[in-house]
Design a protein around this motif. Structure first.
Motif, PDB file in Angstrom:
ATOM      1  N   VAL A 538       0.814  -1.077  -0.021  1.00 61.37           N
ATOM      2  CA  VAL A 538       0.072   0.687   0.044  1.00 61.37           C
ATOM      3  C   VAL A 538       1.028   1.222   0.122  1.00 61.37           C
ATOM      4  O   VAL A 538       1.708   1.347   1.039  1.00 61.37           O
ATOM      5  CB  VAL A 538      -1.170  -0.317   1.077  1.00 61.37           C
ATOM      6  CG1 VAL A 538      -2.042   1.394   0.986  1.00 61.37           C
ATOM      7  CG2 VAL A 538      -1.810  -1.233   1.290  1.00 61.37           C
ATOM      8  N   ALA A 539       0.754   1.868  -1.212  1.00 64.41           N
ATOM      9  CA  ALA A 539       1.407   3.292  -1.268  1.00 64.41           C
ATOM     10  C   ALA A 539       0.249   4.202  -0.909  1.00 64.41           C
ATOM     11  O   ALA A 539      -0.355   4.155  -0.795  1.00 64.41           O
ATOM     12  CB  ALA A 539       2.127   3.299  -2.467  1.00 64.41           C
ATOM     13  N   MET A 540       1.433   5.405  -0.375  1.00 63.92           N
ATOM     14  CA  MET A 540       1.086   6.133   0.129  1.00 63.92           C
ATOM     15  C   MET A 540       0.628   7.387  -1.118  1.00 63.92           C
ATOM     16  O   MET A 540       1.791   7.916  -1.798  1.00 63.92           O
ATOM     17  CB  MET A 540       1.134   7.255   1.073  1.00 63.92           C
ATOM     18  CG  MET A 540       1.628   6.616   2.804  1.00 63.92           C
ATOM     19  SD  MET A 540       0.091   5.808   3.119  1.00 63.92           S
ATOM     20  CE  MET A 540       0.100   4.215   2.915  1.00 63.92           C
ATOM     21  N   ASN A 541      -0.134   7.918  -1.142  1.00 56.76           N
ATOM     22  CA  ASN A 541      -0.592   8.835  -2.288  1.00 56.76           C
ATOM     23  C   ASN A 541       0.507  10.292  -1.991  1.00 56.76           C
ATOM     24  O   ASN A 541       0.516  10.914  -2.933  1.00 56.76           O
ATOM     25  CB  ASN A 541      -2.057   9.916  -2.359  1.00 56.76           C
ATOM     26  CG  ASN A 541      -2.327   9.906  -3.020  1.00 56.76           C
ATOM     27  OD1 ASN A 541      -2.181  10.239  -4.710  1.00 56.76           O
ATOM     28  ND2 ASN A 541      -3.024  11.327  -3.529  1.00 56.76           N
ATOM     29  N   THR A 542       0.823  10.474  -0.900  1.00 56.63           N
ATOM     30  CA  THR A 542       1.402  11.925  -0.753  1.00 56.63           C
ATOM     31  C   THR A 542       2.697  11.606  -1.098  1.00 56.63           C
ATOM     32  O   THR A 542       4.033  11.616  -0.656  1.00 56.63           O
ATOM     33  CB  THR A 542       1.840  12.934   0.620  1.00 56.63           C
ATOM     34  OG1 THR A 542       1.630  11.324   1.399  1.00 56.63           O
ATOM     35  CG2 THR A 542       0.260  13.383   1.222  1.00 56.63           C
ATOM     36  N   GLY A 543       3.263   9.734  -1.166  1.00 60.93           N
ATOM     37  CA  GLY A 543       4.552   9.098  -1.607  1.00 60.93           C
ATOM     38  C   GLY A 543       5.377   9.948  -2.937  1.00 60.93           C
ATOM     39  O   GLY A 543       4.542  10.260  -3.958  1.00 60.93           O
ATOM     40  N   THR A 544       6.146   9.050  -3.280  1.00 57.78           N
ATOM     41  CA  THR A 544       6.330   9.311  -4.156  1.00 57.78           C
ATOM     42  C   THR A 544       6.564   8.412  -5.541  1.00 57.78           C
ATOM     43  O   THR A 544       5.940   7.302  -5.365  1.00 57.78           O
ATOM     44  CB  THR A 544       8.708   8.806  -4.699  1.00 57.78           C
ATOM     45  OG1 THR A 544       8.257   7.731  -3.911  1.00 57.78           O
ATOM     46  CG2 THR A 544       9.785   9.650  -3.144  1.00 57.78           C
ATOM     47  N   PRO A 545       6.451   9.112  -6.800  1.00 56.49           N
ATOM     48  CA  PRO A 545       5.999   8.646  -8.176  1.00 56.49           C
ATOM     49  C   PRO A 545       6.469   6.838  -8.087  1.00 56.49           C
ATOM     50  O   PRO A 545       5.975   5.860  -8.603  1.00 56.49           O
ATOM     51  CB  PRO A 545       6.865   8.660  -8.917  1.00 56.49           C
ATOM     52  CG  PRO A 545       6.882  10.193  -9.292  1.00 56.49           C
ATOM     53  CD  PRO A 545       6.973  10.087  -7.546  1.00 56.49           C
ATOM     54  N   ALA A 546       8.155   7.042  -7.779  1.00 55.15           N
ATOM     55  CA  ALA A 546       8.850   5.530  -7.474  1.00 55.15           C
ATOM     56  C   ALA A 546       7.838   4.163  -6.674  1.00 55.15           C
ATOM     57  O   ALA A 546       7.444   3.022  -6.742  1.00 55.15           O
ATOM     58  CB  ALA A 546      10.073   5.776  -6.851  1.00 55.15           C
ATOM     59  N   ALA A 547       7.649   5.175  -5.272  1.00 52.72           N
ATOM     60  CA  ALA A 547       6.636   4.004  -4.157  1.00 52.72           C
ATOM     61  C   ALA A 547       4.695   3.761  -4.972  1.00 52.72           C
ATOM     62  O   ALA A 547       4.679   2.388  -4.616  1.00 52.72           O
ATOM     63  CB  ALA A 547       6.444   4.854  -2.613  1.00 52.72           C
ATOM     64  N   LYS A 548       4.917   4.809  -5.766  1.00 51.81           N
ATOM     65  CA  LYS A 548       2.936   3.915  -6.015  1.00 51.81           C
ATOM     66  C   LYS A 548       2.835   2.940  -7.379  1.00 51.81           C
ATOM     67  O   LYS A 548       2.711   2.896  -7.171  1.00 51.81           O
ATOM     68  CB  LYS A 548       2.587   5.884  -6.511  1.00 51.81           C
ATOM     69  CG  LYS A 548       2.625   6.719  -5.580  1.00 51.81           C
ATOM     70  CD  LYS A 548       0.996   7.362  -6.096  1.00 51.81           C
ATOM     71  CE  LYS A 548       1.628   8.739  -6.108  1.00 51.81           C
ATOM     72  NZ  LYS A 548       1.296  10.358  -6.789  1.00 51.81           N
ATOM     73  N   GLU A 549       4.150   3.122  -7.996  1.00 55.65           N
ATOM     74  CA  GLU A 549       5.142   1.838  -9.027  1.00 55.65           C
ATOM     75  C   GLU A 549       4.494   0.927  -8.275  1.00 55.65           C
ATOM     76  O   GLU A 549       3.812   0.135  -9.311  1.00 55.65           O
ATOM     77  CB  GLU A 549       4.979   3.463  -9.797  1.00 55.65           C
ATOM     78  CG  GLU A 549       5.462   3.873 -11.060  1.00 55.65           C
ATOM     79  CD  GLU A 549       4.147   3.873 -12.122  1.00 55.65           C
ATOM     80  OE1 GLU A 549       4.049   2.536 -12.052  1.00 55.65           O
ATOM     81  OE2 GLU A 549       2.844   4.293 -12.049  1.00 55.65           O
TER      82      GLU A 549
END
Length: 687
Positions: A538-549
């Motif tokens: 689960v990646a945070m929306n405030t996180g980096t694009p790398a985390a969300k990908e």
């Protein structure tokens, strides 16, 4: 004196949000056109059970036209309704995401972007947001909309993301670090930022969200595919059985029409779960959306239900994240009031959350001397305070304040070190308070105990997870002693202290090698490897694009505690599917007792003993079973959308409960329902 710090954060112990328990007329009206479109055989191929029902409905309709009868038309109409109700279940489930998709589309209105020309000395050009491509750099100032997904490469601004997250409070976005990602369509409230666009038109985060909430990219999960294969196999078996039964009945002298055999086939195949299976999967993803979590695939939701190990960051997940003043301990010879007053004066210029929490703890405001010079906290001095004629006060790290006291001719009493050590062993942070008056030497007044406060209700949530058989692991960069103290207070099962990104990845792999399913959350680029490795990331929306990908879910609220809710929703999805499958299979037993005696009792009177429902006639028995088969689908749509209520308990207890409730219930309900329908159907003239 020990006081509880004021807590302004929400209690994380929230539970899975339930969908409405009643299917409203408005929902049916909105979903019906979509349901009728799903009657296309090319669409129903994905649901073989319902395709067989539709073929049966078409066949009985032809038979009724060629050889009209009341029974024939009743069977045909209710077989068509069975197909429609099955399509309606999926259509209603998909329709629940349309409102959110509509609000998201509002973000995609074309805007004018201020694009910086490459190699043109920072000059700007106005272009349509739809003309932007990945790599373009744009300028956005207060009052402007961010024209596309990107990273802030210069500046800092307050951004309104309420249209995406549902939260009204603005967030800070700044260049560098893990808070630089911005979403297209969100509004800049203050200041000026320079954004590098990271996505082409049609491939933005909002585009992906719309596709997900509308279900247009939903893929069937492995378990769903396996169950669909089982249902298809059962359907094929019953097609063969009913086809063979025609010749068997003819041979025995109890000739049966294809109309009756078609009705028997539809009642015997697992139409209930076949009709609701897709709706259950869509509703599971929809429940996540309602919790502001986007799953990139149904597989991720399903995996969440099988999670064995939960990795949770300490800061912001288990604790509130900001250390807060818990108590002030005066040294011998100093009153509590004296130590508190000095701590307040030393904190007037301290704008850190820790400094403000001291004022909250003491609960009274004090103004410093009018001619005082404020000494703000800095990482260099590690102290804050004030200087005024005749009085100076300091508050800060023990080593820094000790040096200050000794510099001003004072001595630190031995008990200060004892208090500091005791607080540190308990996982807290000690801040020493001292003063220096011109008429005397500097002296220590007391020690402020800062505590990383565990969130309210979090221990109870971990108890629930333990009851599910889920192991919780707290991950923190703190030293082992501090981590152990927090872990004991929070009630987690294990702790990984002084953790590095490599340590997280190694822990996940070790658990997976042991056959466990692992879930974790993260927001930074350094979390990306672990998020990609975890079964549920689960990646945070405030996180980096790398985390969300890297993750397979995105939490729009950026609340790490949401991981617990994700697991509960996943388990609810699996339980709902299992419960309704059990209910559907158990339903068939009653239909055997309704239709089979009706078919053969004329030739084999002894079969009348199986007519335990005492149905009025063979024709009434067959029609009643077909009508019940259709109505039970519409009756179970709200349950498939809402989900079976989940109570944390062991797998054996859950299985026992579902067998008793949905297995036994699935046996009893059809007997009652078919009998009541028989009383009504038998009154129809000509049947």
């Amino acid at each position: 004196m020990t006081q509880t710090p004021v807590r302004t954060h929400e209690d994380p112990a929230t539970h899975v949000e339930a969908a409405p328990s009643v299917l409203t007329t408005q929902q049916i009206a909105e979903a019906l056109p979509g349901a009728l479109r799903k009657l296309d055989p090319r669409t129903l191929v994905a649901t073989p059970v319902m395709l067989v029902v539709e073929i049966g409905a078409a066949a009985t309709t032809v038979m009724s036209v060629l050889d009209p009868s009341v029974m024939g038309w009743l069977v045909s109409v209710w077989l068509w309704l069975t197909v429609v109700f099955g399509a309606l279940a999926e259509s209603v489930a998909e329709g629940r995401g349309k409102a959110q998709a509509a609000s998201l589309r509002a973000l995609q209105t074309e805007t004018t972007a201020r694009r910086l020309r490459a190699g043109a000395g920072g000059t700007e050009e106005l272009v349509a947001s739809t003309d932007l491509r990945a790599g373009d750099v744009v300028v956005v100032e207060a009052g402007g909309r961010i024209p596309g997904d990107g990273d802030v490469i210069e500046g800092v601004a307050s951004v309104d993301e309420s249209a995406v997250t549902g939260e009204s409070a603005p967030v800070i976005r700044e260049s560098g670090g893990d808070r630089s990602a911005v979403t297209g369509g969100t509004l800049v409230l203050s200041d000026r930022i320079v954004v590098r666009i990271t996505s082409d038109p049609g491939h933005s985060f909002v585009d992906r969200m719309i596709s997900l909430v509308e279900g247009s990219q939903r893929q069937r999960t492995p378990n769903e595919i396996a169950l669909n294969v089982l249902l298809t196999s059962l359907t094929v078996i019953f097609v063969v059985v009913c086809g063979s039964l025609y010749y068997l009945a003819d041979y025995s002298g109890a000739h049966q029409s294809w109309l009756v055999l078609t009705a028997l086939l539809v009642c015997l195949i697992p139409t209930t779960i076949g009709a609701l299976l897709s709706a259950i999967g869509i509703a599971g993803m929809d429940r996540l959306v309602r919790r502001n979590v986007l799953a990139m695939s149904g597989r991720a939701v399903e995996a969440a239900g099988d999670v064995d190990v939960l990795l949770l960051d300490k800061t912001g997940t288990i604790t509130y994240g900001n250390r807060q003043a818990y108590e002030i301990v005066p040294v011998t010879g100093v009153t509590l009031t004296g130590a508190e007053n000095a701590a307040v004066l030393a904190s007037l210029s301290d704008q850190t959350p820790e400094g403000r929490s001291i004022l909250t703890l003491v609960g009274r405001s004090m103004g410093g001397p009018a001619d005082a010079t404020m000494v703000e906290f800095s990482a260099m001095t590690r102290m804050s305070g004030l200087d005024s004629p005749g009085l100076s006060v300091r508050k800060g790290a023990a080593s820094a304040v000790t040096a200050w006291v000794e510099e001003h001719g004072g001595q630190v009493p031995p008990e200060t070190a004892e208090i500091v050590d005791e607080i540190a062993r308990g996982g807290g942070t000690p801040l020493v308070v001292a003063e220096h008056r011109d008429s005397d030497r500097a002296r220590v007044l007391g020690v402020v105990h800062l505590k990383d406060v565990v969130k309210d209700g979090i221990r109870e949530r971990f108890d629930e997870l333990r009851a599910m058989g889920i192991k919780t692991v707290m991950i923190t960069g703190d030293n082992a002693a501090t981590a152990a103290a927090i872990a004991q207070e929070a009630g987690v099962d294990d702790v990984l202290a002084e953790a590095t990104p490599e340590d997280k990845l190694a822990l996940i792999r070790r658990e997976q090698r042991g056959g466990r399913m692992v879930a974790m959350c993260g927001d930074g680029t350094n979390d990306a490897p672990a998020l990609a490795q975890a079964d549920v990331g689960v990646a945070m929306n405030t996180g980096t694009p790398a985390a969300k990908e890297a993750g397979n879910m995105v939490d729009l609220d950026s609340d790490p505690t949401k991981l617990i809710d994700v697991v509960e929703i996943g388990k609810q999805l699996l339980i709902t599917r299992g419960a309704l499958t059990t209910f559907s299979v158990a339903n068939d037993v009653a239909k055997y007792f309704a239709i089979l005696p009706a078919m053969f009792v004329g030739v084999f009177p002894a079969l009348g003993v199986l007519n335990i429902m005492r149905l009025s006639s063979p024709e009434s028995a067959i029609v009643s079973a077909v009508v019940f088969n259709a109505l039970i689908i519409i009756a179970l749509i709200p349950l498939s959308l809402r989900g079976v209520r989940y109570r944390p308990s062991s797998a054996s207890a859950l299985l026992r409960r579902n067998l008793l409730l949905y297995g036994v219930g699935g046996l009893i309900v059809p007997f009652v329902g078919i009998k009541l329908l028989d009383l009504v159907v038998s009154l129809i003239p000509g049947l």
